[in-house]
Design an enzyme around this catalytic site. Structure first.
Site, PDB file in Angstrom:
ATOM      1  N   ASN A   7       0.869  -1.183   0.000  1.00  0.00           N
ATOM      2  CA  ASN A   7       0.000   0.000   0.000  1.00  0.00           C
ATOM      3  C   ASN A   7       0.903   1.230   0.000  1.00  0.00           C
ATOM      4  O   ASN A   7       1.345   1.696   1.040  1.00  0.00           O
ATOM      5  CB  ASN A   7      -0.897  -0.030   1.236  1.00  0.00           C
ATOM      6  CG  ASN A   7      -1.873   1.131   1.295  1.00  0.00           C
ATOM      7  OD1 ASN A   7      -1.751   2.101   0.542  1.00  0.00           O
ATOM      8  ND2 ASN A   7      -2.828   1.060   2.202  1.00  0.00           N
ATOM      9  N   ARG A  90      -2.341  -1.673  -3.824  1.00  0.00           N
ATOM     10  CA  ARG A  90      -3.331  -0.606  -3.790  1.00  0.00           C
ATOM     11  C   ARG A  90      -2.967   0.396  -4.890  1.00  0.00           C
ATOM     12  O   ARG A  90      -1.843   0.891  -4.938  1.00  0.00           O
ATOM     13  CB  ARG A  90      -3.303   0.094  -2.435  1.00  0.00           C
ATOM     14  CG  ARG A  90      -4.233   1.300  -2.364  1.00  0.00           C
ATOM     15  CD  ARG A  90      -3.742   2.313  -1.356  1.00  0.00           C
ATOM     16  NE  ARG A  90      -4.616   3.472  -1.300  1.00  0.00           N
ATOM     17  CZ  ARG A  90      -4.228   4.665  -0.844  1.00  0.00           C
ATOM     18  NH1 ARG A  90      -2.999   4.844  -0.418  1.00  0.00           N
ATOM     19  NH2 ARG A  90      -5.070   5.668  -0.818  1.00  0.00           N
ATOM     20  N   HIS A 179      -9.709   6.456  -1.608  1.00  0.00           N
ATOM     21  CA  HIS A 179      -9.635   5.795  -0.294  1.00  0.00           C
ATOM     22  C   HIS A 179     -10.719   4.731  -0.157  1.00  0.00           C
ATOM     23  O   HIS A 179     -11.192   4.435   0.939  1.00  0.00           O
ATOM     24  CB  HIS A 179      -9.772   6.816   0.855  1.00  0.00           C
ATOM     25  CG  HIS A 179      -8.689   7.844   0.891  1.00  0.00           C
ATOM     26  ND1 HIS A 179      -8.929   9.154   1.231  1.00  0.00           N
ATOM     27  CD2 HIS A 179      -7.361   7.759   0.637  1.00  0.00           C
ATOM     28  CE1 HIS A 179      -7.799   9.841   1.175  1.00  0.00           C
ATOM     29  NE2 HIS A 179      -6.834   9.015   0.815  1.00  0.00           N
ATOM     30  N   HIS A 204     -11.947   9.585   6.722  1.00  0.00           N
ATOM     31  CA  HIS A 204     -10.582   9.074   6.582  1.00  0.00           C
ATOM     32  C   HIS A 204      -9.619  10.262   6.658  1.00  0.00           C
ATOM     33  O   HIS A 204      -9.578  11.098   5.747  1.00  0.00           O
ATOM     34  CB  HIS A 204     -10.436   8.344   5.243  1.00  0.00           C
ATOM     35  CG  HIS A 204      -9.072   7.822   4.958  1.00  0.00           C
ATOM     36  ND1 HIS A 204      -8.756   6.483   5.015  1.00  0.00           N
ATOM     37  CD2 HIS A 204      -7.925   8.459   4.604  1.00  0.00           C
ATOM     38  CE1 HIS A 204      -7.486   6.312   4.717  1.00  0.00           C
ATOM     39  NE2 HIS A 204      -6.963   7.505   4.457  1.00  0.00           N
ATOM     40  N   ASP A 278       3.076  17.220   8.741  1.00  0.00           N
ATOM     41  CA  ASP A 278       2.822  16.134   9.688  1.00  0.00           C
ATOM     42  C   ASP A 278       1.958  16.653  10.833  1.00  0.00           C
ATOM     43  O   ASP A 278       2.335  17.585  11.531  1.00  0.00           O
ATOM     44  CB  ASP A 278       4.149  15.583  10.227  1.00  0.00           C
ATOM     45  CG  ASP A 278       3.967  14.279  10.992  1.00  0.00           C
ATOM     46  OD1 ASP A 278       3.262  14.287  12.018  1.00  0.00           O
ATOM     47  OD2 ASP A 278       4.544  13.266  10.569  1.00  0.00           O
ATOM     48  N   ARG A 280       1.304  15.524  13.719  1.00  0.00           N
ATOM     49  CA  ARG A 280       1.905  15.448  15.051  1.00  0.00           C
ATOM     50  C   ARG A 280       2.706  16.714  15.357  1.00  0.00           C
ATOM     51  O   ARG A 280       2.635  17.252  16.468  1.00  0.00           O
ATOM     52  CB  ARG A 280       2.783  14.194  15.147  1.00  0.00           C
ATOM     53  CG  ARG A 280       2.002  12.889  15.128  1.00  0.00           C
ATOM     54  CD  ARG A 280       2.867  11.698  14.823  1.00  0.00           C
ATOM     55  NE  ARG A 280       3.340  11.703  13.442  1.00  0.00           N
ATOM     56  CZ  ARG A 280       3.928  10.665  12.846  1.00  0.00           C
ATOM     57  NH1 ARG A 280       4.100   9.538  13.506  1.00  0.00           N
ATOM     58  NH2 ARG A 280       4.323  10.741  11.583  1.00  0.00           N
ATOM     59  N   GLY A 326      -4.556   7.425   9.977  1.00  0.00           N
ATOM     60  CA  GLY A 326      -3.549   7.850  10.942  1.00  0.00           C
ATOM     61  C   GLY A 326      -3.985   8.951  11.884  1.00  0.00           C
ATOM     62  O   GLY A 326      -3.834   8.841  13.108  1.00  0.00           O
ATOM     63  N   GLU A 329      -7.556   8.030  13.751  1.00  0.00           N
ATOM     64  CA  GLU A 329      -7.426   7.028  14.808  1.00  0.00           C
ATOM     65  C   GLU A 329      -6.614   7.522  16.002  1.00  0.00           C
ATOM     66  O   GLU A 329      -6.830   7.065  17.133  1.00  0.00           O
ATOM     67  CB  GLU A 329      -6.771   5.763  14.254  1.00  0.00           C
ATOM     68  CG  GLU A 329      -7.607   5.032  13.219  1.00  0.00           C
ATOM     69  CD  GLU A 329      -6.830   3.942  12.507  1.00  0.00           C
ATOM     70  OE1 GLU A 329      -5.914   3.357  13.132  1.00  0.00           O
ATOM     71  OE2 GLU A 329      -7.124   3.672  11.325  1.00  0.00           O
ATOM     72  N   GLU A 380      -6.650  -1.476   5.328  1.00  0.00           N
ATOM     73  CA  GLU A 380      -6.765  -1.576   3.886  1.00  0.00           C
ATOM     74  C   GLU A 380      -6.092  -2.841   3.372  1.00  0.00           C
ATOM     75  O   GLU A 380      -6.519  -3.421   2.365  1.00  0.00           O
ATOM     76  CB  GLU A 380      -6.149  -0.338   3.236  1.00  0.00           C
ATOM     77  CG  GLU A 380      -6.914   0.948   3.520  1.00  0.00           C
ATOM     78  CD  GLU A 380      -6.155   2.188   3.087  1.00  0.00           C
ATOM     79  OE1 GLU A 380      -6.544   2.770   2.060  1.00  0.00           O
ATOM     80  OE2 GLU A 380      -5.191   2.573   3.775  1.00  0.00           O
TER      81      GLU A 380
END
Length: 393
Positions: A7, A90, A179, A204, A278, A280, A326, A329, A380
């Site tokens: 993927n 994918r 997706h 998503h 990113d 984060r 990512g 979740e 996935e």
């Protein structure tokens, strides 16, 4: 049947070896931040758990690193590449050529290449994965699973653009949606959890972001369109923008079309707003008082709210919203921003539940909420493995 699932995302590679049809994962892992000096690699089996930080310049280098681990005498899970019977890839954009899973041949590869311009961050990476896998696993069947396939159930009134009819009938310009393997997988899991076929909105959120209205298990509307560029705000992609901005940039500001395309695909979104792609890093800077990062998070959540509102109207009701991928979740903060002030739709978050971590489905709404708020880890790879096995078996 041992199947390798590859993927390849715009800046990541997720992979698994799955023994089918028992759905046993023999190993799994991922590489993210591809192209940066501090790329992360993980590799996990029943007896080994490896994590490295190293420079991985492109997808080809990353895939070769993964294969070296799979074949390693100490930590590998296969003795030879001939142990692998199939590779499931994918592929993001299938255009009008592919509505189902297919065995890859030269014609299929040629079609995937033709669609590079519609998914420039993804189809080239997907294609690279196919070419490298063909070299490394010469005896395995190579199979393509397309992100666009799940959205073939979107009705014409939703997938057709208000432009001359000939552009649809002759040039196939329409909403395709993306997706799809992720939205299909988490919708199926959510329906099992709810124990009824429901009206669901799946969200998503990763480096690429999309949202889907799902009724009776089928996609009926979706935020991404002709290419995976519009809709929600993404890591480096702008999401929805007034199309007249493009003409203004070219005719008045002097941009070339290639420069505009690069700007909207690779220099916009959260990167353009904050200097970081990113989530984060963005959340950390926002927590430390960076006003640009704070505003970007609010803009991101606001855009998602607008789509939720429109999809509740499309579905004529709502049983659950589902966060996945990512960011969906792992970011309790983004989920909180999205769910704030949504009581009218029955969406009321339980803050304590929202802060919990789990690898399983979590219900994070208050006990008596009308609408369920679910966090469903996407897989996935399992969805791709199921489709590959069904095709070959």
């Amino acid at each position: 049947m041992k199947i390798v699932i590859i993927n390849s995302g715009s800046s990541s590679i997720k992979y698994q070896i799955i023994d089918m049809p028992i759905n046993e994962v023999l190993c799994s892992g991922m590489i993210d931040r591809i192209g940066l000096e501090n790329s992360n690699l993980t590799y996990k089996t029943k007896t080994n758990d490896i994590a490295e930080t190293l420079a991985i310049s492109n997808h080809k280098v990353g895939l070769q690193k993964i294969v070296n681990l799979l074949l390693d005498e100490k930590v590998g899970v296969i003795k030879s590449t001939s142990d692998i019977e199939a590779i499931g890839h994918r592929v993001v954009h299938g255009g009008s050529s592919f509505s189902n899973t297919v065995i890859i041949n030269e014609e299929v590869k040629s079609k995937i290449k033709e669609l590079f311009q519609l998914a420039p961050l993804h189809n080239p990476a997907n294609y690279e994965g196919i070419v490298v896998a063909e070299e490394i696993f010469p005896t395995a069947k190579q199979v393509a699973v397309f992100d666009t396939a799940f959205h073939q159930t979107i009705p014409e009134k939703a997938y057709k653009y208000a432009i001359p009819n000939s552009l649809l009938t002759e040039k196939k310009i329409r909403v395709y949606g993306f997706h799809g393997t992720s939205h299909k997988y988490v919708a199926k899991k959510a329906i099992e959890f709810l124990e009824k076929s429901s009206k669901i909105i799946t969200i998503h959120l990763g480096n690429g972001c999309s949202i889907t209205a799902i009724k009776e298990g089928k996609s009926v509307d979706h935020s991404l369109g002709f290419s995976p560029m519009n809709g929600l705000i993404m890591g480096t992609r702008s999401g929805d923008v007034d199309q007249s901005v493009i003409f203004y940039m070219v005719n008045t500001l002097g941009y070339t079309l290639d420069e505009v395309n690069t700007l909207f695909q690779k220099q916009s979104g959260m990167l353009g707003l904050t200097g970081f792609s990113d989530m984060r890093e963005i959340e950390e800077h926002a927590k430390n008082g960076n006003s640009e990062c704070q505003l970007a998070l609010e803009m991101n959540a606001y855009r998602i709210k607008k789509f939720i509102g429109s999809y509740v109207a499309v579905l004529n009701g709502l049983d659950a919203i589902v966060f996945t991928a990512g960011i969906g979740e792992n970011s309790a903060n983004m989920r909180k921003l999205v769910c704030a002030d949504m009581e009218y739709f029955g969406i009321v978050l339980d803050d304590a539940k929202n802060e919990q971590k789990s690898k399983e489905i979590m219900e994070i709404n208050i006990a008596d909420a009308i609408t369920k708020i679910l966090v469903v880890p996407t897989n996935e790879e399992i969805e791709i493995a199921n489709q590959v096995y069904e095709l070959l078996a």
